[in-house]
Motif scaffolding. Structure first.
Motif, PDB file in Angstrom:
ATOM      1  N   ALA A  19       0.830  -1.205   0.000  1.00  0.00           N
ATOM      2  CA  ALA A  19       0.000   0.000   0.000  1.00  0.00           C
ATOM      3  C   ALA A  19       0.863   1.253   0.000  1.00  0.00           C
ATOM      4  O   ALA A  19       0.571   2.225  -0.704  1.00  0.00           O
ATOM      5  CB  ALA A  19      -0.932  -0.006   1.203  1.00  0.00           C
ATOM      6  N   GLN A  20       1.945   1.237   0.774  1.00  0.00           N
ATOM      7  CA  GLN A  20       2.839   2.387   0.832  1.00  0.00           C
ATOM      8  C   GLN A  20       3.509   2.614  -0.519  1.00  0.00           C
ATOM      9  O   GLN A  20       3.625   3.750  -0.982  1.00  0.00           O
ATOM     10  CB  GLN A  20       3.896   2.181   1.912  1.00  0.00           C
ATOM     11  CG  GLN A  20       4.817   3.370   2.083  1.00  0.00           C
ATOM     12  CD  GLN A  20       5.855   3.116   3.160  1.00  0.00           C
ATOM     13  OE1 GLN A  20       5.990   2.009   3.655  1.00  0.00           O
ATOM     14  NE2 GLN A  20       6.589   4.151   3.513  1.00  0.00           N
ATOM     15  N   ILE A  21       3.918   1.553  -1.184  1.00  0.00           N
ATOM     16  CA  ILE A  21       4.537   1.674  -2.507  1.00  0.00           C
ATOM     17  C   ILE A  21       3.524   2.213  -3.516  1.00  0.00           C
ATOM     18  O   ILE A  21       3.837   3.081  -4.336  1.00  0.00           O
ATOM     19  CB  ILE A  21       5.119   0.320  -2.957  1.00  0.00           C
ATOM     20  CG1 ILE A  21       6.342  -0.032  -2.117  1.00  0.00           C
ATOM     21  CG2 ILE A  21       5.487   0.348  -4.442  1.00  0.00           C
ATOM     22  CD1 ILE A  21       6.858  -1.446  -2.340  1.00  0.00           C
ATOM     23  N   ALA A  22       2.302   1.699  -3.454  1.00  0.00           N
ATOM     24  CA  ALA A  22       1.269   2.160  -4.393  1.00  0.00           C
ATOM     25  C   ALA A  22       0.931   3.626  -4.165  1.00  0.00           C
ATOM     26  O   ALA A  22       0.712   4.382  -5.119  1.00  0.00           O
ATOM     27  CB  ALA A  22       0.021   1.300  -4.258  1.00  0.00           C
ATOM     28  N   LEU A  23       0.879   4.061  -2.944  1.00  0.00           N
ATOM     29  CA  LEU A  23       0.529   5.449  -2.649  1.00  0.00           C
ATOM     30  C   LEU A  23       1.669   6.408  -2.962  1.00  0.00           C
ATOM     31  O   LEU A  23       1.443   7.570  -3.312  1.00  0.00           O
ATOM     32  CB  LEU A  23       0.114   5.600  -1.190  1.00  0.00           C
ATOM     33  CG  LEU A  23      -1.234   4.978  -0.829  1.00  0.00           C
ATOM     34  CD1 LEU A  23      -1.478   5.073   0.665  1.00  0.00           C
ATOM     35  CD2 LEU A  23      -2.357   5.645  -1.590  1.00  0.00           C
ATOM     36  N   SER A  24       2.905   5.953  -2.840  1.00  0.00           N
ATOM     37  CA  SER A  24       4.042   6.832  -3.119  1.00  0.00           C
ATOM     38  C   SER A  24       4.414   6.837  -4.597  1.00  0.00           C
ATOM     39  O   SER A  24       5.279   7.603  -5.011  1.00  0.00           O
ATOM     40  CB  SER A  24       5.253   6.412  -2.293  1.00  0.00           C
ATOM     41  OG  SER A  24       5.711   5.141  -2.717  1.00  0.00           O
ATOM     42  N   ASN A  25       3.747   6.015  -5.404  1.00  0.00           N
ATOM     43  CA  ASN A  25       4.020   5.944  -6.833  1.00  0.00           C
ATOM     44  C   ASN A  25       3.467   7.197  -7.508  1.00  0.00           C
ATOM     45  O   ASN A  25       2.282   7.482  -7.427  1.00  0.00           O
ATOM     46  CB  ASN A  25       3.369   4.690  -7.421  1.00  0.00           C
ATOM     47  CG  ASN A  25       3.739   4.482  -8.858  1.00  0.00           C
ATOM     48  OD1 ASN A  25       4.550   5.198  -9.402  1.00  0.00           O
ATOM     49  ND2 ASN A  25       3.127   3.478  -9.471  1.00  0.00           N
ATOM     50  N   ASN A  26       4.340   7.962  -8.157  1.00  0.00           N
ATOM     51  CA  ASN A  26       3.879   9.174  -8.823  1.00  0.00           C
ATOM     52  C   ASN A  26       3.997   9.059 -10.332  1.00  0.00           C
ATOM     53  O   ASN A  26       3.995  10.061 -11.027  1.00  0.00           O
ATOM     54  CB  ASN A  26       4.652  10.401  -8.315  1.00  0.00           C
ATOM     55  CG  ASN A  26       6.137  10.274  -8.522  1.00  0.00           C
ATOM     56  OD1 ASN A  26       6.601   9.286  -9.061  1.00  0.00           O
ATOM     57  ND2 ASN A  26       6.888  11.268  -8.100  1.00  0.00           N
ATOM     58  N   LYS A  27       4.106   7.861 -10.855  1.00  0.00           N
ATOM     59  CA  LYS A  27       4.115   7.649 -12.292  1.00  0.00           C
ATOM     60  C   LYS A  27       2.696   7.707 -12.818  1.00  0.00           C
ATOM     61  O   LYS A  27       1.731   7.635 -12.083  1.00  0.00           O
ATOM     62  CB  LYS A  27       4.697   6.274 -12.642  1.00  0.00           C
ATOM     63  CG  LYS A  27       6.157   6.138 -12.355  1.00  0.00           C
ATOM     64  CD  LYS A  27       6.729   4.871 -12.921  1.00  0.00           C
ATOM     65  CE  LYS A  27       5.957   3.656 -12.502  1.00  0.00           C
ATOM     66  NZ  LYS A  27       6.538   2.413 -12.944  1.00  0.00           N
ATOM     67  N   GLY A  28       2.589   7.805 -14.118  1.00  0.00           N
ATOM     68  CA  GLY A  28       1.275   7.731 -14.730  1.00  0.00           C
ATOM     69  C   GLY A  28       0.804   9.071 -15.248  1.00  0.00           C
ATOM     70  O   GLY A  28       1.522  10.057 -15.289  1.00  0.00           O
TER      71      GLY A  28
END
Length: 76
Positions: A19-28
């Protein structure tokens, strides 16, 4: 029992990390990128439509009108 608690603890820790990795992902693609793309498409479409309207209004329609009048001009 200890083994079950340890497995549950590991599972929760892994899910928290995911969840932390998904929330900190700023790609896209963001909202601003999409808005700019839509704006560019609208402007290009309007320019294309204006060009076609000018072409048909000044070149095609007068020629077409003259040819139709010539077709039905029985006196000439």
């Amino acid at each position: 029992m200890k083994k079950l608690v340890k497995r549950a603890n590991n599972f929760v820790a892994k899910q928290a990390i995911k969840a932390q990795i998904a929330l900190s992902n700023n790609k896209g693609e963001g909202y601003i990128d999409t808005a700019v793309k839509i704006l560019i498409a609208v402007v290009l479409g309007a320019l294309l439509l204006a060009g076609l309207y000018a072409l048909f209004g000044n070149v095609v329609m007068p020629t077409l009108t003259k040819r139709i009048q010539d077709m039905f001009n029985y006196a000439g």
